[in-house]
Design a protein around this motif. Structure first.
Motif, short mmCIF file in Angstrom:
data_model
loop_
_atom_site.label_atom_id
_atom_site.label_comp_id
_atom_site.label_asym_id
_atom_site.label_seq_id
_atom_site.Cartn_x
_atom_site.Cartn_y
_atom_site.Cartn_z
N TRP A 73 0.78 -1.36 -0.04
CA TRP A 73 0.11 -0.16 -0.03
C TRP A 73 0.77 1.28 0.02
O TRP A 73 0.59 2.12 -0.79
N GLU A 77 0.91 4.11 -3.04
CA GLU A 77 0.59 5.74 -2.58
C GLU A 77 1.78 6.61 -2.93
O GLU A 77 1.43 7.75 -3.43
N GLU A 141 -9.74 5.85 2.47
CA GLU A 141 -9.66 5.45 1.21
C GLU A 141 -10.76 5.96 0.36
O GLU A 141 -10.71 6.33 -0.88
N GLU A 171 -7.18 2.87 -5.12
CA GLU A 171 -7.52 3.34 -3.89
C GLU A 171 -8.82 2.28 -3.54
O GLU A 171 -9.12 2.16 -2.71
N HIS A 174 -7.49 -0.54 -1.82
CA HIS A 174 -7.09 -0.18 -0.59
C HIS A 174 -8.36 -0.22 0.38
O HIS A 174 -8.28 -0.60 1.28
FE LIG Z 1 -5.00 4.44 -0.86
#
Ligand SMILES: [Fe+2]
Ligand SMILES: [Fe+2]
Length: 308
Positions: A73, A77, A141, A171, A174
């Motif tokens: 993650w 990002e 998120e 996203e 996530h």
């Molecule tokens: Fe994210």
């Protein structure tokens, strides 16, 4: 909405920007509001590696599934921030990404360290703190991807649309991880549900607040969501989070929008003045210049090197 950690580990990679028409970035206008949001979003994406320090001190990180997720993650990002910065640079806004990130961090000061300590203490004192942390991850998120969708709509910029649509796919993954993990923790666990509800009602703030001021958060919320469609999207967002066990009827992002409207009612220049004044630069910290923070002092000329 399913999520497989094994599949995620296999498939995680930096956002694919193949075919994005970077050459076209400057050919389409962006409003001051668009630019304000892009600076905000870039700073918050770039803040993730530091935010990770808050997550890794929690008891939740005894779970190897969670740490595997965080490892991937964090990398994804990073590339969101990099690519938003690239777009801004190509649009003609000049800044040094590394200096900007260092200055954002320096301006957090002591507050950042205190926040790490309270998160760590909270998580070790309360077993169900993980539920709060996972719920906040899901809200963040979902808010992020909803914000990107709103910015696509507001800006009408085709290259930005292409880039953000690709980022939104990350996203969504996530969100799926955090949402499913929070659901698992909260299911048949009334104590966790009570703690989660209590904390979200009282302590939760929109994504980015803390790094950004209340007025900056309000400016973003009002620019993106202060119309019928925007409000609808925030109510939908709250309804989705409200489907987590114990969170029925919760008001988070819609409440943040209504509170921002109240502040504008009291002071009509509130928030909008930041957009009007192009207040998106980050001022360097007074006592911590970038060179001191990073140990890098820029490229020296041969002459300077010879005389030092
Ligand atoms: Fe994210
Ligand atoms: Fe992101």
């Amino acid at each position: 909405m399913s999520f497989s950690i094994e599949r995620y580990k296999e498939e995680s990679r930096k956002v694919d920007t193949t075919g994005i028409e970077w050459d076209e970035v400057a050919s389409h206008p962006l409003s001051k509001g668009d630019l304000f949001c892009l600076h905000y979003m870039m700073d918050i994406e770039n803040h993730v590696p530091l935010y990770l320090s808050h997550l890794l001190v929690t008891r939740a990180c005894m779970d190897p599934i969670l740490t595997a997720f965080l490892a991937c993650w964090n990398y994804e990002e990073l590339w969101h921030g990099e690519n938003i910065g690239k777009l801004l640079n190509l649009y003609g806004i000049e800044f040094d990404t590394q200096d900007r990130i260092a200055n954002v961090r320096a301006n957090l000061g002591l507050q950042n360290s205190l926040s790490i300590l309270t998160t760590m203490a909270g998580s070790w004192l309360m077993k169900n703190f993980s539920a709060v942390y996972l719920s906040i991850g899901a809200i963040n998120e979902l808010s992020t991807l909803t914000g990107y969708g709103a910015l696509i709509r507001k800006s009408g910029h085709p290259v930005l649309k292409d880039l953000l649509s690709r980022i939104i796919k990350d996203e969504r993954r996530h969100f799926a991880f955090y949402y499913n993990s929070a659901k698992e923790w909260l299911s048949d666990n009334e104590r966790a549900q009570r703690l989660d509800r209590w904390m979200l009602d009282r302590v939760w703030v929109p994504v980015g607040q803390g790094v950004k001021t209340q007025e900056e958060v309000d400016a973003l919320a009002l620019y993106l969501f202060d119309d019928e469609q925007g409000e609808e999207e925030l109510l939908d967002l709250d309804a989705k989070i409200g489907r987590l066990p114990g969170l029925s009827g919760i008001k988070l992002m819609s409440k943040a929008l209504y509170e921002a409207r109240e502040r504008v009612k009291r002071n009509p220049r509130w928030a909008w003045r930041l957009i009007e004044n192009e207040a998106w630069s980050v001022t360097p910290h007074r006592s911590s210049p970038v060179g001191q923070l990073t140990g890098r002092h820029g490229e020296r000329t041969a002459e300077e090197a010879a005389t030092s």
